[in-house]
Enzyme design. Structure first.
Site, PDB file in Angstrom:
ATOM      1  N   ASP A  85      -0.362  -5.805   0.265  1.00 37.31           N
ATOM      2  CA  ASP A  85      -1.625  -6.067  -0.420  1.00 37.31           C
ATOM      3  C   ASP A  85      -1.461  -7.352  -1.207  1.00 37.31           C
ATOM      4  O   ASP A  85      -0.379  -7.633  -1.730  1.00 37.31           O
ATOM      5  CB  ASP A  85      -1.975  -4.923  -1.378  1.00 37.31           C
ATOM      6  N   VAL A 113       5.604 -13.957 -24.226  1.00 33.75           N
ATOM      7  CA  VAL A 113       6.421 -13.600 -23.077  1.00 33.75           C
ATOM      8  C   VAL A 113       6.953 -14.888 -22.453  1.00 33.75           C
ATOM      9  O   VAL A 113       6.228 -15.870 -22.309  1.00 33.75           O
ATOM     10  CB  VAL A 113       5.653 -12.735 -22.058  1.00 33.75           C
ATOM     11  N   GLU A 114       8.233 -14.881 -22.125  1.00 33.78           N
ATOM     12  CA  GLU A 114       8.853 -16.049 -21.485  1.00 33.78           C
ATOM     13  C   GLU A 114       8.416 -16.048 -20.020  1.00 33.78           C
ATOM     14  O   GLU A 114       8.492 -15.032 -19.342  1.00 33.78           O
ATOM     15  CB  GLU A 114      10.378 -15.950 -21.640  1.00 33.78           C
ATOM     16  N   SER A 115       7.941 -17.192 -19.533  1.00 31.91           N
ATOM     17  CA  SER A 115       7.271 -17.236 -18.229  1.00 31.91           C
ATOM     18  C   SER A 115       8.179 -16.925 -17.050  1.00 31.91           C
ATOM     19  O   SER A 115       7.736 -16.334 -16.067  1.00 31.91           O
ATOM     20  CB  SER A 115       6.565 -18.576 -18.035  1.00 31.91           C
ATOM     21  N   HIS A 174      -3.881  -0.494  -6.171  1.00 29.95           N
ATOM     22  CA  HIS A 174      -4.290  -1.679  -6.927  1.00 29.95           C
ATOM     23  C   HIS A 174      -4.448  -1.379  -8.412  1.00 29.95           C
ATOM     24  O   HIS A 174      -4.036  -2.157  -9.266  1.00 29.95           O
ATOM     25  CB  HIS A 174      -5.608  -2.236  -6.403  1.00 29.95           C
ATOM     26  N   GLU A 175      -5.080  -0.247  -8.696  1.00 28.85           N
ATOM     27  CA  GLU A 175      -5.328   0.136 -10.095  1.00 28.85           C
ATOM     28  C   GLU A 175      -4.015   0.334 -10.849  1.00 28.85           C
ATOM     29  O   GLU A 175      -3.873  -0.087 -12.004  1.00 28.85           O
ATOM     30  CB  GLU A 175      -6.170   1.420 -10.152  1.00 28.85           C
ATOM     31  N   CYS A 187       0.862  -1.184   0.000  1.00 26.70           N
ATOM     32  CA  CYS A 187       0.000   0.000   0.000  1.00 26.70           C
ATOM     33  C   CYS A 187       0.899   1.235   0.000  1.00 26.70           C
ATOM     34  O   CYS A 187       1.813   1.331   0.830  1.00 26.70           O
ATOM     35  CB  CYS A 187      -0.904  -0.007   1.232  1.00 26.70           C
TER      36      CYS A 187
END
Length: 153
Positions: free
Chosen positions: A58, A73-75, A92-93, A51
């Protein structure tokens, strides 16, 4: 494993967790099925950030869906990127939309969406959704499978 332009940079190597999302390098490799329309899903049920006001942790369940074009994308690099948020202070956004926008800008898939299903803070769960635009016609898109909050897990 040799270092070539198409070889993953992190796979099979001891790689420390980046300290910030900005420091994290996402690795992209050629799409082995670039002539096929399909969707890839990554699920991170234990995503963490901080936060920006209280510094408290969070927690979120993140679901990333995308229809690749020229690259995927390579994991392991994605795992390291997502892990770099562990000590990153953001709302969060900002986390959810920022992850989606960075992946979309760098990978340039046909389509991408992200769902951030955040666990409650102060008694309020927050869910954040972003997508790059309408999905391609004919793309099978299953539900993300995360129920409305009733004690996620």
């Amino acid at each position: 494993m040799t270092d070539t332009p198409d070889a993953p940079k992190f796979l099979g190597k001891d790689t420390p967790l980046p300290t910030t999302p900005e420091e994290a390098v996402l690795d992209y490799v050629p799409n082995p099925r670039k002539d096929s329309l399909y969707m890839t899903r990554f699920v991170t049920p234990e995503f963490t950030s901080l936060c920006p006001v209280t510094g408290q942790p969070d927690f979120a369940h993140i679901v990333i869906d995308y229809a690749p074009d020229e690259t995927i994308v390579e994991s392991k690099s994605l795992k390291l990127f997502l892990g770099s948020f562990r000590n990153h202070a953001a709302f969060h956004e900002d986390c959810t939309v920022g992850i989606g926008q960075r992946l979309f800008a760098e990978m340039e898939p046909h389509w991408l969406r992200i769902g951030g299903y955040w666990f409650p803070r102060g008694g309020i769960p927050i869910d954040v959704f972003w997508q790059s635009g309408p999905p391609p016609e004919g793309l099978w898109i299953p539900e993300q499978g995360v129920p409305g909050y009733r004690g996620r897990g």
